[in-house]
Design an enzyme around this catalytic site. Structure first.
Site, mmCIF file in Angstrom:
data_model
loop_
_atom_site.group_PDB
_atom_site.id
_atom_site.type_symbol
_atom_site.label_atom_id
_atom_site.label_comp_id
_atom_site.label_asym_id
_atom_site.label_seq_id
_atom_site.Cartn_x
_atom_site.Cartn_y
_atom_site.Cartn_z
ATOM 1 C CG HIS A 93 12.145 1.157 -5.065
ATOM 2 N ND1 HIS A 93 11.077 1.605 -5.831
ATOM 3 C CD2 HIS A 93 13.049 0.648 -5.942
ATOM 4 C CE1 HIS A 93 11.337 1.360 -7.105
ATOM 5 N NE2 HIS A 93 12.511 0.777 -7.202
ATOM 6 C CG HIS A 107 2.837 11.120 0.260
ATOM 7 N ND1 HIS A 107 2.463 10.778 -1.011
ATOM 8 C CD2 HIS A 107 2.944 9.955 0.949
ATOM 9 C CE1 HIS A 107 2.320 9.467 -1.099
ATOM 10 N NE2 HIS A 107 2.611 8.945 0.080
#
Length: 315
Positions: free
Chosen positions: A111, A150
């Site tokens: 998302h 990340h």
């Protein structure tokens, strides 16, 4: 904060429309079978948008990439919950929101959301801010995916301050949390709102950097996983875990609440929901299973960059 004359709404609009096309082009190529169909819609209160939906693809069971640009005379409650001083102002909001639900349970759901908000009233300085971010929701944990995700998030933040990644990572961990389950929705990423700490141009540059990082990271994960074999049992677990996605989006997600409270287009607002989900009473994964590891090892806030990934690409 910048003055009104330094606000370049057209630059934001141009970027968002171009970014929507970048995303749909990339995901169409990744899928290789299905294409996005587009609905252009208008909103009676002002503004409109274009919704692009892919269904039944070779890779993506369902995907949506939505652009909206809406105007209103009164700020909705979801937008003033943290900014009560803005109640009563008119607003203008524009953004792109994307959710991809892959068929293969080894590929996480992703998302991203990039948005700009302007609140105005006569004889007062306009108030503007940016918001958005991206997050990853795996069904089967993979540390390589998490570190890659990340590392791209940090790479997007580094040029804007050494503490930006840590701040927006924590915000993401805190936001994508289901209090009634005491459970993270996924492994996080970046989340930010009310962003106007820098100049308008620098804030827009940050929005662009976040958009680039999301697409690059997710493309690599999908390309690495899309041919991996999976079982019927893994598909059932994916369906069960998708239920958590539904719970968060319908109960807590600010974007969903904002859309519904402003009389938005329901079909576009709820495009984020998966095509199939199920709820199993008191489900407990088998001890030592990959399903159990998702809860114990991945649905916990972690420093995913303790062991960096060294193969970032620029494609």
């Amino acid at each position: 904060m910048s003055t009104f004359n330094s606000i370049n709404k057209q630059a934001v609009l141009d970027f968002l429309l171009d970014y929507q096309s970048q995303l749909t082009d990339a995901f169409t190529a990744l899928d290789g079978k299905a294409a996005f169909r587009e609905d252009v819609w208008q909103r009676a209160e002002g503004g409109g948008g274009q919704t692009r939906i892919l269904e039944g693809g070779a890779v993506f069971e369902k995907g949506g990439v939505n652009f909206s640009h809406v105007l209103g005379k009164t700020m909705p409650a979801s937008a003033t919950a943290n900014r009560p001083e803005l109640a009563g102002r008119g607003f203008e909001a524009m953004g792109v929101s994307v959710v991809l639900h892959p068929d293969n349970p080894h590929i996480p759901t992703s998302h991203a959301n990039l948005r700009f908000f302007l609140a105005e009233k006569p004889d007062a300085e306009p108030v503007w801010w940016f918001g958005g971010g991206f997050d990853l929701t795996p069904y089967y944990g993979d540390e390589q995916d998490c570190r890659l995700w990340h590392q791209y998030a940090k790479q997007a933040c580094d040029a804007f301050g050494s503490d930006v990644y840590a701040e927006f990572k924590k915000w993401c961990d805190d936001y994508f949390f289901l209090p009634h389950r005491q459970e993270q929705r996924g492994i996080g990423g970046l989340f930010f709102d009310d962003l106007n700490r820098w100049s308008f141009d620098q804030c827009l540059a940050f929005l662009r950097a976040v958009g680039v990082a999301y697409l690059q990271a997710y493309k690599q994960i999908v390309e690495r996983k899309k041919t991996r074999a999976f079982t019927a049992g893994q598909k059932r677990f994916q369906s069960y875990r998708r239920g958590r996605y539904v719970e968060f989006n319908l109960v807590y997600d600010r974007g969903t609440l904002f859309g519904l409270q402003t009389g938005g287009r329901t079909e576009s607002i709820l495009m984020s929901l998966p095509p199939h989900a199920e709820w199993v009473y008191q489900y407990t994964p088998a001890e030592g299973s990959a399903e159990a590891a998702l809860y114990s090892d991945f649905l916990q806030p972690r420093d995913w960059l303790a062991t960096p990934v060294n193969h970032l690409t620029e494609n």
